[in-house]
Design an enzyme around this catalytic site. Structure first.
Site, short mmCIF file in Angstrom:
data_model
loop_
_atom_site.label_atom_id
_atom_site.label_comp_id
_atom_site.label_asym_id
_atom_site.label_seq_id
_atom_site.Cartn_x
_atom_site.Cartn_y
_atom_site.Cartn_z
CB CYS A 382 -0.97 -0.03 1.18
SG CYS A 382 -2.36 1.12 1.00
CG HIS A 516 -3.73 -3.75 2.84
ND1 HIS A 516 -2.76 -3.35 3.74
CD2 HIS A 516 -4.30 -2.61 2.37
CE1 HIS A 516 -2.76 -2.03 3.82
NE2 HIS A 516 -3.68 -1.55 3.00
CD GLU A 518 -1.54 -6.68 4.91
OE1 GLU A 518 -1.79 -5.54 5.36
OE2 GLU A 518 -1.07 -6.87 3.78
#
Length: 544
Positions: A382, A516, A518
């Protein structure tokens, strides 16, 4: 019809209701049941989107664009089931919806009250979108006795009566503290907590007792006697060596058996826990180890990067390597090259995560440059991708004043605010001066990857969908200049207007992503970019 499990907490906060809910969901899932987990948050914010990470930890984003509590990340990581907007509700959202209905006249002039209007709205949320499920686990945030949580406790009391006791079970988490001076465990806090929630009409069926020492059988029997549960329903919860050992630990203590027994389910199949034993085998028997530096803004509170922390661990599991994470405040690298080198040279990989605002950005840019010049594996997420683009613009593309409009006016807006973009639902528009959170690109968006890129090799495909949470985008008008500087745009939105992934082909592993990743990583299914990043770090460790 779906059965409901209500998870509450007493004595103190941070006893692990989220991990309990996630672990119980995983155990029921391992027995073949279809499970969904929900979070009721008592705070007055509509969602956590505008909260400081230091207040509430990370904001977890779902595929459908909801900004939710970080516990939903635990739910996803443990069950593999993608959360939805309907899985998290706050007092703020409940009251907002009720007031909007009142203003429209939906209540036909009735006096709007906590009972029945607020409690009915909570019950409607709990009962919505549950077709095809065997169990719905509802975690009630906060601690029993808090004023904020009273409407939620009242709502689950009503639900237990509405649905019948065979359809609902209450699991209450408490603390059994070890008093060092006395040399013994104390059961009184648990007794008081159970008395408190029972006085509100919700009698627990199962108790999960957090403790530092094993609870003797005599103390279990004492708790059971005072709290009106069988001794077998007093489940001890000792600290685990890994959060991924918690499902196995709770199963060994009999948690899932007691919950099923409370539902009078005696013929459930034994759980298949092989995925969890495999994960723990990888945790306990690593074949190497690496050190990753996370150069961020909110490093004083690890929960601000909870999913990131876990995704790095998952990348280690994929490579049978133990991952040591060094949390580094980006501000300490601003204008201090000696400190930068001293802190970053021992690392096997450098990750620059997301964030908002200008503070620490020059330190992040300096970290990107260090990783690029020293050929250290780099991962930008990001804002981290945006910093990689600004670094490349300044130092390789000859754009000395490259910056982001997020940090103020700039003659070279390599990164800028986006107010229009295409989604699966069509053209999206946001006002530059709209409400905080309202201007962001949120949720899952598709991207197309270059077939010969590092990213495509990691994913094993050229079509991906990833979750976003940001207001600013890399300016497509600088694409040619940045690519001349060696930064390849290897992933783009389907319309070719929004850069999604950048990378450096001449670097061992240098990837920046606007999304993102994750948020979609699981211990039993590590995200391919984190698996690839840690694999590159393992190679780096062998060179040092």
């Amino acid at each position: 019809m779906a059965r409901f499990i209500f998870v509450t907490g007493g004595v103190v906060s941070s006893l692990g209701k989220g991990l309990l809910s996630a672990s119980l969901g995983a155990l029921l899932q391992a027995r073949g049941f279809k499970v969904r987990i929900r979070k009721f948050d008592p705070y007055l914010n509509v969602d956590p989107g505008t909260m400081s990470p230091y207040q509430h930890g990370e904001v977890y984003v779902t595929d459908d664009g909801a900004e939710t509590d970080l516990d939903l990340g635990h739910y996803e990581r443990f069950t593999g089931i993608s959360a939805r907007q309907s899985d998290n509700v706050t007092t703020g959202r409940i009251y907002r919806d009720i007031i909007m209905k009142e203003r429209r006249g939906d209540y036909l002039g009735a006096t709007v009250q906590v009972i029945p209007h607020v409690t009915n709205a909570i019950k409607e949320f709990a009962l919505s979108d549950i077709d095809g499920l065997d169990f719905v686990i509802c975690e009630i945030g906060g601690t029993v006795g808090d004023i904020e949580s009273l409407p939620f406790v009242e709502a689950i009391r009503q639900l237990r009566n509405d649905l019948g006791r065979d359809q609902t079970v209450s699991v209450h988490t408490t603390l059994v503290p070890w008093i060092k001076a006395a040399g013994e465990l104390k059961t009184k806090p648990t007794q008081h907590s159970v008395r408190e929630i029972s006085s509100l009409g919700v009698a627990p069926d199962v108790l999960l007792c957090r403790c530092e020492k094993e609870i003797p059988q005599s103390d279990r029997e004492k708790i059971a006697q005072f709290c009106n549960v069988p001794p077998s329903a007093v489940i001890q919860a000792l600290d685990a060596r890994s959060i991924y050992d918690v499902p196995l630990q709770y199963h060994n203590e009999g948690l899932d058996d007691e919950v099923l027994k409370a539902f009078r389910i005696h013929d459930a199949p034994a759980p298949d826990l092989s995925r969890w034993t495999d994960v723990m085998d990888r945790v306990d028997h690593p074949e190497g180890e690496v050190t990753i530096g996370v150069v961020g803004k909110y490093v004083g509170l690890p929960d601000a990067y909870k999913s990131l922390n876990e995704a790095l661990v998952h990348g280690g599991l994929a490579n049978r390597s133990k991952v040591h994470i060094r949390w580094l405040d980006a501000e300490m690298f601003e204008g201090d090259d000696d400190n930068l080198a001293a802190e970053l040279e021992p690392l096997h990989g450098i990750l620059v995560p997301g964030g908002f605002g200008e503070r620490g950005t020059e330190g992040k840019i300096a970290s990107v440059r260090f990783a690029r010049e020293r050929k250290v594996p780099f991962f930008g997420i990001c804002l981290g991708m945006q910093m990689a683009c600004i670094e490349g613009a300044r130092n390789l593309a000859g754009i000395a004043e490259a910056s982001s409009t997020e940090f103020g006016e700039t003659p070279e807006p390599v990164v800028g605010l986006i107010t229009e973009w295409m989604s699966n639902e069509g053209l999206q528009k946001r006002a530059e001066d709209g409400d905080m959170g309202g201007t962001m690109r949120l949720g899952a968006y598709d991207a197309r990857l270059s077939g010969n890129s590092h990213a495509a090799a990691a994913y094993g495909t050229t079509e991906i969908s990833e979750r976003h949470r940001h207001r600013y985008e890399v300016n497509i008008h600088y694409k040619d200049a940045l690519e001349k500087g060696g930064l390849v745009f290897s992933g783009m939105s389907p319309d070719g207007q929004l850069p999604e992934i950048v990378e450096r082909p001449d670097h061992p592993w240098f990837i920046g992503v606007q999304f993102h990743p994750e948020l979609k990583s699981r211990p039993f299914e590590p995200h391919p970019l984190f698996a690839g990043f840690i694999a590159a770090a393992v190679k780096q460790s062998r060179l040092v």
